[in-house]
Design an enzyme around this catalytic site. Structure first.
Site, short mmCIF file in Angstrom:
data_model
loop_
_atom_site.label_atom_id
_atom_site.label_comp_id
_atom_site.label_asym_id
_atom_site.label_seq_id
_atom_site.Cartn_x
_atom_site.Cartn_y
_atom_site.Cartn_z
N ALA A 13 4.86 5.42 2.26
CA ALA A 13 4.07 4.52 2.64
C ALA A 13 3.61 4.61 4.05
O ALA A 13 4.17 4.37 5.01
CB ALA A 13 4.69 2.98 2.50
N MET A 14 2.35 5.41 4.07
CA MET A 14 1.78 5.98 5.25
C MET A 14 0.60 4.85 5.73
O MET A 14 -0.38 4.58 5.21
CB MET A 14 1.19 7.09 4.93
CG MET A 14 2.12 8.22 4.71
SD MET A 14 1.47 9.92 4.42
CE MET A 14 1.33 10.33 6.17
N GLY A 16 -0.95 4.81 8.67
CA GLY A 16 -1.83 5.65 9.70
C GLY A 16 -1.28 5.61 10.89
O GLY A 16 -1.82 6.09 11.89
N CYS A 108 3.89 -9.80 2.65
CA CYS A 108 3.22 -8.46 2.37
C CYS A 108 4.40 -7.33 2.20
O CYS A 108 4.29 -6.80 0.98
CB CYS A 108 2.58 -7.84 3.51
SG CYS A 108 1.44 -6.29 3.07
N CYS A 206 -3.33 -8.44 10.05
CA CYS A 206 -4.15 -7.21 9.48
C CYS A 206 -5.43 -8.01 9.13
O CYS A 206 -6.38 -7.39 9.41
CB CYS A 206 -3.70 -6.38 8.58
SG CYS A 206 -3.47 -6.99 6.78
#
Length: 365
Positions: A13-14, A16, A108, A206
């Site tokens: 799970a990237m 960034g 989440c 986010c």
């Protein structure tokens, strides 16, 4: 059988950020066949925000793609915006409107990251889901249960936000940063010349990066949250607030009240649209009730247990006793705690092991 067929397959799970990038590199070094995935959860143009210090922004997707390219691993962006809107954003608004304080990052993890990514891994024949969280997963040899433990970097430990992981999920989750400190992670990223080696950690929710939750809610729902009365502990009117959803239990700043001594938000009545303020000592409660419980190191609670507990992400754990209760548990702290708040998570520990946790429903003095 070829060497590739023998390799365990890992879905990374990237986000960034530097943490998930180094997690990917560590799994690759461990001999895994890695695939990178970024979940698109929001669209900046929809929310009217640039997302500079959030996760999952357009810039984050670009950074994750560049790291995946540098590592020569497959990379995909998967769109979960509709589910995120329903399960995270709309729940966030419902909890605030009901007078609670939501924890969307925990939701989440529960509904998006691990649920969706494990299903995606299943569909693509992948063994493990890997994230850059600072926590550890181990199996208890005596009981066979999977355990969630704190990360060794106490300042970065993220076990609190992972307490909802089930036994089935823990069996297939790998957290390679759990035994590292953040400084070590950045050093690895710099040696690998990752583009995000010095990138700041995401700080905000986010979808509300400017922290103005009420404005976001009004823009999202089209509602207006009207002013109402500030009340003192005796129920007397002492001023006008700007909408009860704009205030959280324990808040002191931004009240605009001159009462001769500092006052704090002690309670909210969403039906009457009132906010009660009082001295700080009115914020302390000793008993917390929780539902939506997830047990990790034990299959359930049958008798009182001594634990330590957190009612906020980075709170220092406090000694307490947990008791079975209908629909969840009752937690009695040895000492009253400041502003435990309905909607927030309460997570229980025994040493560095997460016993379990739940959502606070009510509190008592």
């Amino acid at each position: 059988m070829t060497e590739t067929q023998n390799q365990p397959k890992a879905l990374i799970a990237m986000s960034g950020g530097v943490d998930s990038s180094v997690a990917a590199w560590l799994m690759q070094q461990a001999g895994c066949e890695c695939t990178g995935v970024t979940m698109r959860l929001t669209r900046n143009e929809t929310l009217g925000q640039s997302g500079f210090h959030t996760c999952c922004s357009e810039r984050d997707i670009e950074d994750a793609a560049e790291v995946a390219f540098a590592m020569d691993i497959p990379y995909e962006v998967v769109d979960f915006t509709a589910d995120f809107r329903e399960k995270i954003i709309e729940k966030f608004i419902r909890v605030y409107e009901a007078g609670g304080t939501p924890n969307p990052c925990i939701d989440c993890n529960k509904y998006m990251k691990f649920d969706h990514l494990l299903r995606w891994a299943d569909a693509h024949g992948i063994d493990y889901v890997v994230t850059g969280h600072y926590a550890r997963v181990e199996q208890d040899e005596a009981t066979g249960r999977w355990l969630l433990k704190k990360g060794l970097d106490e300042g970065k430990d993220q076990s609190y936000v992972l307490y909802n992981l089930t036994q089935e999920q823990l069996a297939r989750v790998r957290l390679p940063l759990g035994g590292l400190h953040k400084t070590e992670v950045r050093e690895i990223a710099e040696k690998r010349h990752f583009i995000n080696a010095r990138k700041h950690d995401s700080q905000d929710i986010c979808f509300v990066p400017d922290r103005d939750y009420a404005k976001f809610m009004e823009d999202f729902t089209g509602k207006h949250y009207p002013p109402g009365d500030f009340l003192d502990e005796n129920g007397s009117r002492v001023g006008t607030h700007q909408g009860a959803v704009r205030y959280t239990i324990g808040q002191r700043k931004g009240l605009g009240l001159a009462m001769g001594a500092p006052v704090y938000v002690c309670a909210k009545d969403m039906q009457a649209n009132t906010v009660t303020v009082g001295p700080e000592d009115a914020l302390f409660d000793r008993v917390v009730y929780a539902d939506e419980v997830n047990w990790i190191s034990v299959p359930g609670l049958t008798e009182p247990l001594r634990v330590t507990a957190r009612t906020r992400y980075h709170q220092v754990e406090q000694p307490a006793t947990v008791f079975p209760a209908e629909g969840g548990f009752r937690l009695e702290f040895d000492q009253p705690q400041r502003a435990p708040t309905p909607g927030q998570a309460v997570v229980l520990y025994q040493g560095d092991v997460v016993l379990g946790g739940g959502t606070i429903t009510s509190v008592e003095r």
